[in-house]
Design a protein around this motif. Structure first.
Motif, mmCIF file in Angstrom:
data_model
loop_
_atom_site.group_PDB
_atom_site.id
_atom_site.type_symbol
_atom_site.label_atom_id
_atom_site.label_comp_id
_atom_site.label_asym_id
_atom_site.label_seq_id
_atom_site.Cartn_x
_atom_site.Cartn_y
_atom_site.Cartn_z
ATOM 1 N N GLY A 43 -72.112 -2.546 -22.776
ATOM 2 C CA GLY A 43 -70.978 -1.719 -23.165
ATOM 3 C C GLY A 43 -69.733 -2.546 -23.391
ATOM 4 O O GLY A 43 -69.788 -3.763 -23.576
ATOM 5 N N THR A 44 -68.607 -1.884 -23.340
ATOM 6 C CA THR A 44 -67.321 -2.526 -23.600
ATOM 7 C C THR A 44 -66.848 -3.298 -22.376
ATOM 8 O O THR A 44 -66.940 -2.813 -21.252
ATOM 9 N N TYR A 45 -66.329 -4.496 -22.619
ATOM 10 C CA TYR A 45 -65.713 -5.280 -21.549
ATOM 11 C C TYR A 45 -64.221 -4.949 -21.502
ATOM 12 O O TYR A 45 -63.354 -5.807 -21.631
ATOM 13 N N GLY A 46 -63.929 -3.683 -21.355
ATOM 14 C CA GLY A 46 -62.550 -3.222 -21.484
ATOM 15 C C GLY A 46 -61.795 -3.197 -20.173
ATOM 16 O O GLY A 46 -62.357 -3.376 -19.082
ATOM 17 N N ARG A 47 -60.497 -2.932 -20.277
ATOM 18 C CA ARG A 47 -59.637 -2.882 -19.101
ATOM 19 C C ARG A 47 -60.023 -1.752 -18.151
ATOM 20 O O ARG A 47 -59.709 -1.797 -16.959
ATOM 21 N N ALA A 48 -60.686 -0.714 -18.685
ATOM 22 C CA ALA A 48 -61.038 0.450 -17.860
ATOM 23 C C ALA A 48 -62.418 0.343 -17.235
ATOM 24 O O ALA A 48 -62.825 1.228 -16.480
ATOM 25 N N ILE A 102 -64.577 -4.542 -14.968
ATOM 26 C CA ILE A 102 -65.285 -5.802 -15.192
ATOM 27 C C ILE A 102 -64.968 -6.846 -14.117
ATOM 28 O O ILE A 102 -65.874 -7.581 -13.703
ATOM 29 N N PRO A 103 -63.729 -6.960 -13.633
ATOM 30 C CA PRO A 103 -63.483 -7.940 -12.563
ATOM 31 C C PRO A 103 -64.394 -7.750 -11.349
ATOM 32 O O PRO A 103 -64.823 -8.735 -10.728
ATOM 33 N N HIS A 155 -81.188 -11.276 -11.793
ATOM 34 C CA HIS A 155 -80.524 -11.852 -12.965
ATOM 35 C C HIS A 155 -79.721 -10.757 -13.668
ATOM 36 O O HIS A 155 -80.227 -9.665 -13.905
ATOM 37 N N PHE A 156 -78.488 -11.065 -13.994
ATOM 38 C CA PHE A 156 -77.608 -10.131 -14.688
ATOM 39 C C PHE A 156 -77.621 -10.419 -16.184
ATOM 40 O O PHE A 156 -77.560 -11.584 -16.604
ATOM 41 N N VAL A 157 -77.681 -9.352 -16.969
ATOM 42 C CA VAL A 157 -77.581 -9.461 -18.429
ATOM 43 C C VAL A 157 -76.437 -8.571 -18.882
ATOM 44 O O VAL A 157 -76.413 -7.376 -18.572
ATOM 45 N N PHE A 158 -75.488 -9.162 -19.571
ATOM 46 C CA PHE A 158 -74.350 -8.426 -20.132
ATOM 47 C C PHE A 158 -74.416 -8.512 -21.649
ATOM 48 O O PHE A 158 -74.654 -9.579 -22.207
ATOM 49 N N THR A 159 -74.175 -7.391 -22.300
ATOM 50 C CA THR A 159 -74.055 -7.391 -23.759
ATOM 51 C C THR A 159 -72.910 -6.466 -24.147
ATOM 52 O O THR A 159 -72.825 -5.337 -23.672
ATOM 53 N N GLY A 160 -72.021 -6.956 -24.999
ATOM 54 C CA GLY A 160 -70.871 -6.171 -25.417
ATOM 55 C C GLY A 160 -69.746 -7.068 -25.882
ATOM 56 O O GLY A 160 -69.957 -8.240 -26.215
ATOM 57 N N SER A 161 -68.553 -6.521 -25.891
ATOM 58 C CA SER A 161 -67.365 -7.277 -26.282
ATOM 59 C C SER A 161 -66.145 -6.546 -25.732
ATOM 60 O O SER A 161 -66.236 -5.400 -25.299
ATOM 61 N N GLY A 162 -65.016 -7.230 -25.761
ATOM 62 C CA GLY A 162 -63.797 -6.588 -25.300
ATOM 63 C C GLY A 162 -62.878 -7.539 -24.561
ATOM 64 O O GLY A 162 -63.046 -8.770 -24.586
ATOM 65 N N TYR A 163 -61.931 -6.965 -23.877
ATOM 66 C CA TYR A 163 -60.808 -7.687 -23.281
ATOM 67 C C TYR A 163 -61.239 -8.813 -22.334
ATOM 68 O O TYR A 163 -60.651 -9.898 -22.325
ATOM 69 N N TYR A 164 -62.261 -8.568 -21.518
ATOM 70 C CA TYR A 164 -62.656 -9.539 -20.498
ATOM 71 C C TYR A 164 -63.735 -10.523 -20.977
ATOM 72 O O TYR A 164 -64.313 -11.258 -20.161
ATOM 73 N N GLU A 165 -63.979 -10.580 -22.250
ATOM 74 C CA GLU A 165 -65.014 -11.472 -22.758
ATOM 75 C C GLU A 165 -64.757 -12.946 -22.409
ATOM 76 O O GLU A 165 -65.704 -13.655 -22.025
ATOM 77 N N PRO A 166 -63.528 -13.462 -22.520
ATOM 78 C CA PRO A 166 -63.310 -14.868 -22.146
ATOM 79 C C PRO A 166 -63.685 -15.169 -20.697
ATOM 80 O O PRO A 166 -64.289 -16.212 -20.401
ATOM 81 N N GLN A 167 -63.343 -14.273 -19.783
ATOM 82 C CA GLN A 167 -63.682 -14.491 -18.373
ATOM 83 C C GLN A 167 -65.195 -14.464 -18.161
ATOM 84 O O GLN A 167 -65.735 -15.231 -17.347
ATOM 85 N N LEU A 196 -76.785 -13.939 -17.886
ATOM 86 C CA LEU A 196 -77.069 -14.135 -19.309
ATOM 87 C C LEU A 196 -76.106 -13.266 -20.097
ATOM 88 O O LEU A 196 -76.114 -12.040 -19.954
ATOM 89 N N LEU A 197 -75.286 -13.908 -20.907
ATOM 90 C CA LEU A 197 -74.299 -13.185 -21.704
ATOM 91 C C LEU A 197 -74.782 -13.153 -23.152
ATOM 92 O O LEU A 197 -74.889 -14.189 -23.812
ATOM 93 N N LEU A 198 -75.084 -11.943 -23.641
ATOM 94 C CA LEU A 198 -75.576 -11.776 -25.001
ATOM 95 C C LEU A 198 -74.482 -11.211 -25.892
ATOM 96 O O LEU A 198 -73.599 -10.486 -25.420
ATOM 97 N N PRO A 199 -74.520 -11.512 -27.188
ATOM 98 C CA PRO A 199 -73.557 -10.905 -28.107
ATOM 99 C C PRO A 199 -73.821 -9.409 -28.230
ATOM 100 O O PRO A 199 -74.875 -8.911 -27.788
#
Length: 398
Positions: free
Chosen positions: A225-230, A233-234, A250-262, A274-277
């Motif tokens: 889902g979204t890596y948004g402020r709401a 994600i922290p 093992h954790f798999v994240f897929t999405g985009s948003g504000y916290y993507e750099p972290q 594992l961070l997927l696009p």
């Protein structure tokens, strides 16, 4: 009947999105004339090119207005205002519809619908996807008491103006009713999921994906889902670190948003992430079927408890139980149907303990997943949910 649809955030299954309205319009266009007024903002998010941008039979009236999850407050306001102005012009130029169907967010879209409906003498239906302005106010995006009062007044006037209101969760319905709107004027229609796409995610494809990413023998926890402020994600970042010592998780994240750099920084340090696009709609179901557990997380804000998160429906339909952090209807739902669990938002130690405990009970996970799939097929099938929306639109038109 001729249905005019106003939706700033139109997407198709080639995008990493829920595509509720794409599915609904595809079905409605078989029996009705549909004119879609939408922005082109999400065209840039297309990952594949397997679907037409709009379903067959839908007339597209597109507004060139940029939008992205990474936008700041000022950029979003500019996008919302730009679409409102362009959408008003295009909606006024359409052949007169029998009914207007306006999809919020943002609140500016139903505001346009209300103005067009009044000027053209047609009814309109207000679909509430998120509670605005309560959500941006709670997130600190709206400053000033006068502005907040004006927005709340605008919201209430739109509920009063609409012929009917569609909400995506029971808690949204309760909120709208609490403003003095008659319950007879409100219909709860779950966000839902696309069961044909769920069924198209075959076991051999899931296994191939597992091999591709070296996840054999791992218990996968998915956030899609979204890596948004709401989205709290922290907290999830801390949970990944806390459980990094467990070689089986093992954790798999897929999405985009504000916290993507972290997230990118953490994935470089943590071998258990594992961070997927972002994935197109068709591919995300493979990830849900690969996972032992999925996480549906939001910040500890009362307004977010009313949310109707797409990943909840998608996960349950794939037979994957969910861990929710909202104390609202999602907690009540997964506990009532035995298809998931609750842990409070913004408490990483508690979440990590729950995840580790659940993954130590594979049989309980399988049973919860089976119960989730059964209830999803019963009440979350968009092929059935669209019929309820169709009836709402037809009643309004009459």
């Amino acid at each position: 009947m001729h249905i005019a649809v106003l939706n700033q955030h139109h997407q198709n299954p080639d995008c990493p999105a829920t595509c509720r309205h794409y599915s609904f319009m595809a079905e409605l266009a078989k029996r009705h004339r549909l004119s879609l007024v939408a922005s082109d903002g999400w065209r840039r998010a297309r990952i594949t090119d397997n679907y037409p941008w709009v379903p067959e039979g839908v007339e597209l009236h597109e507004c060139k207005v940029a939008y992205a999850n990474k936008m700041g407050i000022a950029q979003r306001l500019k996008s919302f205002a730009g679409f409102a102005g362009s959408a008003f012009k295009r909606a006024m130029q359409l052949p007169k519809p029998d009914v207007i169907w306006a999809v919020s967010t943002p609140l500016t879209t139903p505001w346009v619908a209300a103005r067009v409906a009044r000027l053209r003498g047609v009814p309109w239906v207000f679909e509430v996807q998120d509670l605005w302005p309560s959500f941006p106010i709670a997130m600190g995006a709206v400053k000033g008491r006068w502005v907040k009062q004006r927005l709340y007044k605008m919201e209430k006037s739109l509920y009063q103006s609409a012929s009917h209101i569609i909400t995506l969760s029971p808690d949204m319905t309760e909120y709208v009713a609490s403003l003095g709107v008659s319950r007879e004027k409100i219909t709860t229609n779950y966000n839902g999921t696309d069961l044909p796409l769920v069924d198209a995610a075959l076991p051999q494809e899931v296994e191939a994906l597992c091999l591709k990413h070296g996840l054999q023998g791992k218990q996968v926890v998915l956030y899609a889902g979204t890596y948004g402020r709401a989205n709290d994600i922290p907290t999830l970042l801390q949970v990944v670190e806390i459980l990094s010592g467990n070689p089986h998780i093992h954790f798999v994240f897929t999405g985009s948003g504000y916290y993507e750099p972290q997230l990118r920084q953490l994935a470089q340090r943590m071998p258990n992430l594992l961070l997927l696009p972002p994935q197109p709609r068709t591919e995300v179901f493979l990830l849900f079927k690969l996972a032992a557990l999925s996480v549906v997380s939001f910040n500890n804000l009362p307004v977010l408890a009313a949310n109707s998160p797409a990943k909840l429906y998608d996960s349950l339909a794939c037979g994957t139980p969910v861990l929710v952090t909202n104390p609202g209807w999602t907690k009540a739902f997964v506990e009532e149907h035995g298809c998931g669990w609750y842990t409070p938002a913004e408490q990483p130690d508690a979440m990590a303990q729950v995840i580790e405990k659940l993954l130590a009970q594979p049989e309980a996970l399988l049973q919860a997943g089976a119960r989730g799939e059964a209830i999803a097929r019963k009440v979350f099938d968009r092929r059935q949910l669209v019929l309820q929306v169709e009836e709402v639109l037809a009643r309004a038109a009459r």
